[in-house]
Design an enzyme around this catalytic site. Structure first.
Site, short mmCIF file in Angstrom:
data_model
loop_
_atom_site.label_atom_id
_atom_site.label_comp_id
_atom_site.label_asym_id
_atom_site.label_seq_id
_atom_site.Cartn_x
_atom_site.Cartn_y
_atom_site.Cartn_z
CB CYS A 11 57.98 -35.15 24.46
SG CYS A 11 58.60 -35.74 26.05
CG ASP B 40 54.70 -33.37 26.12
OD1 ASP B 40 55.81 -33.93 26.19
OD2 ASP B 40 54.29 -32.57 26.99
CB SER B 41 55.22 -36.93 28.79
OG SER B 41 55.57 -35.59 29.09
CD GLU C 14 51.53 -31.27 33.48
OE1 GLU C 14 50.40 -31.60 33.86
OE2 GLU C 14 52.00 -31.59 32.36
CG HIS D 161 55.85 -29.52 30.85
ND1 HIS D 161 56.02 -30.64 30.08
CD2 HIS D 161 54.69 -29.71 31.55
CE1 HIS D 161 55.02 -31.48 30.31
NE2 HIS D 161 54.20 -30.93 31.18
CB CYS E 81 61.57 -29.37 29.17
SG CYS E 81 60.04 -30.10 29.82
N1 DGL Z 1 57.43 -32.00 28.03
C1 DGL Z 1 58.43 -33.00 28.25
C2 DGL Z 1 59.72 -32.61 27.53
O1 DGL Z 1 59.72 -31.78 26.63
C3 DGL Z 1 58.78 -33.29 29.67
C4 DGL Z 1 57.76 -33.69 30.65
C5 DGL Z 1 58.04 -35.00 31.32
O2 DGL Z 1 58.96 -35.16 32.14
O3 DGL Z 1 57.28 -35.90 31.01
O4 DGL Z 1 60.77 -33.13 27.85
#
Ligand code: DGL
Length: 269
Positions: A73, A10-11, A152, A188, A186
């Site tokens: 991600c 993931d990012s 975060e 997150h 997402c």
């Molecule tokens: N976790 C990433 C997603 O599922 C998003 C986080 C980011 O913007 O890097 O899109």
């Protein structure tokens, strides 16, 4: 049967919500996780940059002799999935199709909401995936860029005034549209489930992209005879591209458990 690890990236740390769900479905599998914490967020970046970062993330994981890769991600899956998928022979799993299918099954009134990063929503990936399932479904999408920062930074409680105010503003159009199902597009966002549910109300079904993907990955690896042999507990190796300081505290919020296993800072550019 295949004892090699599964690679997941993931990012940042959002993909750990997918790791959590995958370890619930497949507790014996070894996992190698990469969080590009030095360059998070991806969601506000251009398609070209996201593609470049995603290729570097995938190349790093491919160096571990993994049997499959999960792109945990939504942002990468929405704009750069093909670039990664065509570069490797192993199964590469994305996190958009499974929640799209789940939303189509769940929705009674045919009105489905999607929240995600700016890049995910701009890509129209969820609209395409859901319309492919049934053209009678209507999709309402809203970018929620501040949700990643809230997650975060630990501002995720259902009583957090700032989180509730931001969510109320972002989700207002979806409430007005009358969606009965909402995809958290997402990885997150599952940390913000309490906040999102409180604003949307109990009658709206909330779908977690990582959770739906984990079930799909478990079933597909089984079909391909790529599962490991009934080990009780697999290992997880964590790699990040920024300092490992504070990793365990933050990561444990996403995993909802203590972090066990090695954590290492790496350079992938
Ligand atoms: N976790 C990433 C997603 O599922 C998003 C986080 C980011 O913007 O890097 O899109």
């Amino acid at each position: 049967m295949d004892a090699r690890p599964i690679g997941i990236f993931d990012s940042g740390l959002g993909g750990l919500t997918t790791v959590k769900k995958l370890t619930e479905c497949l507790p014996g599998e070894d996992i190698v996780y990469l969080g590009d914490t030095g360059r998070v967020p991806y969601g506000s970046r251009s398609k070209e940059t996201i593609k470049k970062y995603a290729s570097q993330d995938a190349a790093f994981l491919a160096g571990f002799d993994i049997k499959a890769m999960v792109i945990a991600c939504n942002t990468v899956c929405s704009v750069a999935y093909e670039a990664v998928d065509t570069a490797y022979e192993m199964p590469i799993y994305e996190v958009v199709s499974a929640p799209a299918r789940a939303s189509a099954i769940s929705s009674k009134n045919g009105k489905i909401g999607v929240v995600g990063t700016a890049a995910t929503i701009r890509s129209g990936a969820y609209e395409k995936a859901i319309k492919n399932i049934s053209s009678g479904l209507t999709v309402y999408s809203e970018p929620c860029p501040l949700f990643v920062s809230l997650a975060e930074n630990g501002r995720t409680s259902g009583d957090d005034i700032a989180a509730l105010a931001i969510a109320a503003d972002y989700l207002k159009p979806l409430i007005e549209a009358g969606v009965d199902t909402l995809i958290m597009g997402c990885t997150h966002y599952p940390l913000l489930r309490a906040v999102i549910s409180k604003i949307m109300g109990p009658e709206v079904t909330i779908i977690d992209s990582g959770a739906e993907t984990a079930k799909m990955v478990a079933a597909d690896l089984g079909k391909r005879n790529l599962l490991c042999s009934g080990k009780e507990k697999g290992t997880i190796k964590y790699f990040v591209t920024d300092s490992v300081d504070g990793f365990s505290t933050l990561a444990s919020r996403f995993l909802e458990s203590e972090v066990s296993g090695m954590v290492e800072q790496v350079t992938i550019e």
